[in-house]
Design an enzyme around this catalytic site. Structure first.
Site, short mmCIF file in Angstrom:
data_model
loop_
_atom_site.label_atom_id
_atom_site.label_comp_id
_atom_site.label_asym_id
_atom_site.label_seq_id
_atom_site.Cartn_x
_atom_site.Cartn_y
_atom_site.Cartn_z
N GLU A 42 0.89 -1.17 0.00
CA GLU A 42 0.00 0.00 0.00
C GLU A 42 0.92 1.21 0.00
O GLU A 42 1.00 1.96 0.97
CB GLU A 42 -0.90 0.00 1.25
CG GLU A 42 -1.97 1.09 1.23
CD GLU A 42 -2.73 1.21 2.56
OE1 GLU A 42 -2.33 0.55 3.53
OE2 GLU A 42 -3.72 1.96 2.62
N HIS B 295 -4.43 -4.78 -0.14
CA HIS B 295 -4.12 -3.70 -1.10
C HIS B 295 -3.28 -4.18 -2.28
O HIS B 295 -3.74 -4.17 -3.41
CB HIS B 295 -3.46 -2.49 -0.45
CG HIS B 295 -4.37 -1.76 0.47
ND1 HIS B 295 -5.44 -1.02 0.01
CD2 HIS B 295 -4.41 -1.68 1.82
CE1 HIS B 295 -6.08 -0.51 1.04
NE2 HIS B 295 -5.49 -0.89 2.15
ZN LIG Z 1 -6.61 -1.88 5.54
#
Ligand SMILES: [Zn+2]
Ligand SMILES: *[C@@H]1O[C@H](CO)[C@@H](O)[C@H](O)[C@H]1NC(C)=O
Ligand SMILES: *[C@@H]1O[C@H](CO)[C@@H](O)[C@H](O)[C@H]1NC(C)=O
Ligand SMILES: *[C@@H]1O[C@H](CO)[C@@H](O)[C@H](O)[C@H]1NC(C)=O
Ligand SMILES: *[C@@H]1O[C@H](CO)[C@@H](O)[C@H](O)[C@H]1NC(C)=O
Ligand SMILES: *[C@@H]1O[C@H](CO)[C@@H](O)[C@H](O)[C@H]1NC(C)=O
Length: 505
Positions: A354, A379
């Site tokens: 992320e 992510h």
């Molecule tokens: Zn999260």
């Protein structure tokens, strides 16, 4: 060609390629058509066989999407805070809202509910105190006696007293609301000029809601309300990343982690009994990645014990907090290897990638998560920059939990047509769509994120089969046992068939 050769249509592709690279100067339209079909078949849902009713629904969806794409103010190209009212009124959104979406596999405990519920419900309960911090935020506590002052916060104010003095409480409620969520009516790019600013506000918002949500009576109702909001959005299963904090009572006494997990278990059972077409919820125990090694070791040991004692509700373990400023997974490798060393079961569901800090220590988390045998990747925004990680994720079926609105609000991508998951969806990489912290972003449930995925990076070519596969993925890549997955799939299929038949004419 290496990529194409792994696909089911490898032989076809090679034949086409071989003749295309021959001496023809004008490509054969039939070959062109075949290439287009080949690509379409490789995308998420590209192999899905559709019923007649599904094809009728698809025709409707296609028309809606074409109209949507023609708009001058195309919502996925805009910041979600500006796009929200447009999306809300979109016919595609209303269809996606009704659609049985399966499970939400990446959602956090303290932001699973629309923040308005906290303002209108939690802060209106008796014994609720608030103070103003030095950094223009607020803190709350419920207490039977006047609470002890917090450092760097104003004296406590009893909200009942404050509201009694006001003629109109709208402004107060709005200012509380403003502190609990990132959502703003102002220009988001002015309010949040950088990732540092928005992450700081994000963490302040968690501190602001902490005292509300960790109060035992609110905690129970909050979780019940969270399940309700997902259920109302036609989500039938949730995997919740939960910090399992100490929960306090009005007299200041508190309950430990085990109590918190048991409470999740009880309320999940109650909710599921009351809503037979809801499948359930499981908990991924999380700890903030800012802790030190000795704390991490203790937490992993605790997690192993909870996983053993509560195997029905416990799904596994993860680290939370901003990757860019927290410690990387590799730093904690000794603690995270404890389960395998001790022969204990503790599935991992790591947030990884992320980030847009290409090539840094943090950017290494994706490979490290896979080395540590993560079951899914939270992510995976950076996955396209890691061909080896991407390959392993695909081969091992380690699904990526894509959270489009979160990535946009937290400033990793501006225009959701350019989200890296566009590439992943075009080749049916194992992935699911989720909403991360809906309460923080001014949404609830999953439909807004499905909209961004389907209309934004799904492009005009993603279709009803893509939606179907995304929903099926959310069961297939869940932490449920194969037997439970089968049951969940049967329940989802019944709801899906009903949805298709009700909306296809
Ligand atoms: Zn999260
Ligand atoms: C808050 O919600 C709970 C559960 O739905 C309800 O029982 C309670 O009356 C609500 N309280 C307020 C102040 O709205
Ligand atoms: C309270 O104030 C808000 C905004 O200041 C206003 O929009 C609203 O109409 C007011 N409500 C009442 C009942 O006066
Ligand atoms: C947070 O609350 C304080 C105090 O009410 C207020 O001054 C401030 O504007 C609020 N912050 C936001 C972002 O709404
Ligand atoms: C680790 O953090 C805990 C909690 O903040 C603290 O009590 C402890 O002293 C720290 N240990 C080390 C070795 O820094
Ligand atoms: C990951 O799985 C491999 C292969 O099963 C195993 O050898 C290794 O010990 C595992 N590592 C961890 C940290 O779980």
């Amino acid at each position: 060609m290496a990529v194409l050769l792994q696909r089911p249509h490898a032989a076809v592709a090679c034949l086409l390629w071989c003749s295309l690279s021959g001496v023809l100067s004008i490509p054969d339209p039939r070959q062109r058509e075949a290439l287009i079909r080949l690509e379409a078949s490789m995308q998420t849902g590209g192999q899905m066989v559709l019923t007649d009713a599904e094809q009728r629904l698809n025709a409707l969806l296609f028309k809606m999407k074409q109209e949507e794409v023609m708009r001058a103010d195309f919502p996925p190209a805009m910041h979600f805070f500006k796009a929200r009212p447009l999306i809300k009124n979109s016919p595609i959104f209303s269809l996606l809202h009704k659609m049985p979406k399966g499970g939400a596999l990446h959602v956090h405990d303290l932001s699973m509910v629309d923040m308005e519920w906290l303002v209108k419900n939690a802060t209106y309960r008796p014994h609720c105190y608030m103070c103003y911090t030095d950094s223009q935020s607020i803190r709350f506590v419920f207490s039977s006696q006047w609470p002890k002052a917090l450092p760097r916060c104003s004296p406590w104010i009893l909200l009942e007293n404050l509201r009694a003095k006001l003629v109109n409480t709208t402004d107060l409620d709005n200012s509380i609301m403003g502190n609990l969520t990132l959502f703003t009516d102002q220009d988001p790019e002015t309010v949040y000029p950088s990732q540092d600013v928005i992450w700081d506000r994000f963490e302040q918002a968690f501190l602001a809601l902490w005292g509300l949500v960790t109060y035992a009576p609110v905690f129970r109702d909050y979780y019940y309300e969270g399940l309700t909001q997902f259920y109302m959005d036609n989500v039938m299963y949730v995997e919740l990343r939960a910090l399992l904090p100490e929960i306090y009572e009005l007299d200041g006494s508190s309950h430990d982690t085990t109590w918190t997990l048991k409470t999740y278990q009880e309320i999940t059972r109650q909710f599921t009994a009351e809503h037979p077409d809801f499948f359930g919820a499981r908990i991924i125990f999380t700890v903030h990645r800012g802790v030190n090694m000795s704390v991490m070791t203790g937490v992993v040991e605790k997690a192993m014990k909870l996983q053993r004692d509560f195997s029905d509700i416990m799904a596994g373990f993860d680290l939370v907090g901003r990757e860019d400023s927290g410690r990387p997974l590799w730093y904690f490798r000794d603690a995270l290897s404890l389960p395998v060393e001790k022969g204990a079961t503790l599935p991992f569901f790591f947030h990884a990638g992320e980030t847009d800090l290409e090539g840094t220590e943090v950017d290494q988390n994706l490979l490290d998560a896979l080395l540590l045998n993560t079951s899914r990747i939270g992510h995976g925004f950076a996955l396209l920059r890691h061909p080896v990680a991407k390959d392993i994720s695909r081969k091992r079926g380690v699904a990526v939990e894509v959270c489009p609105i979160s990535n946009q609000v937290m400033m990793l991508v501006k225009d959701l047509r350019n989200h890296p998951a566009a590439a992943l969806m075009s080749e049916n990489h194992p992935l699911v769509i989720s909403s991360d912290d809906p309460g923080m972003f001014g949404t609830s449930g999953l439909s807004y994120d499905f909209y961004e995925a389907f209309v934004g990076f799904g492009g005009i070519r993603s279709h009803i089969g893509s939606l179907k596969e995304l929903a099926i993925n959310s069961i297939r890549y869940s932490s449920l046992t194969p037997e439970l997955q089968e049951k969940a799939m049967a329940l989802w299929q019944r709801r899906w068939d009903k949805f298709v038949s009700e909306n296809s004419s």
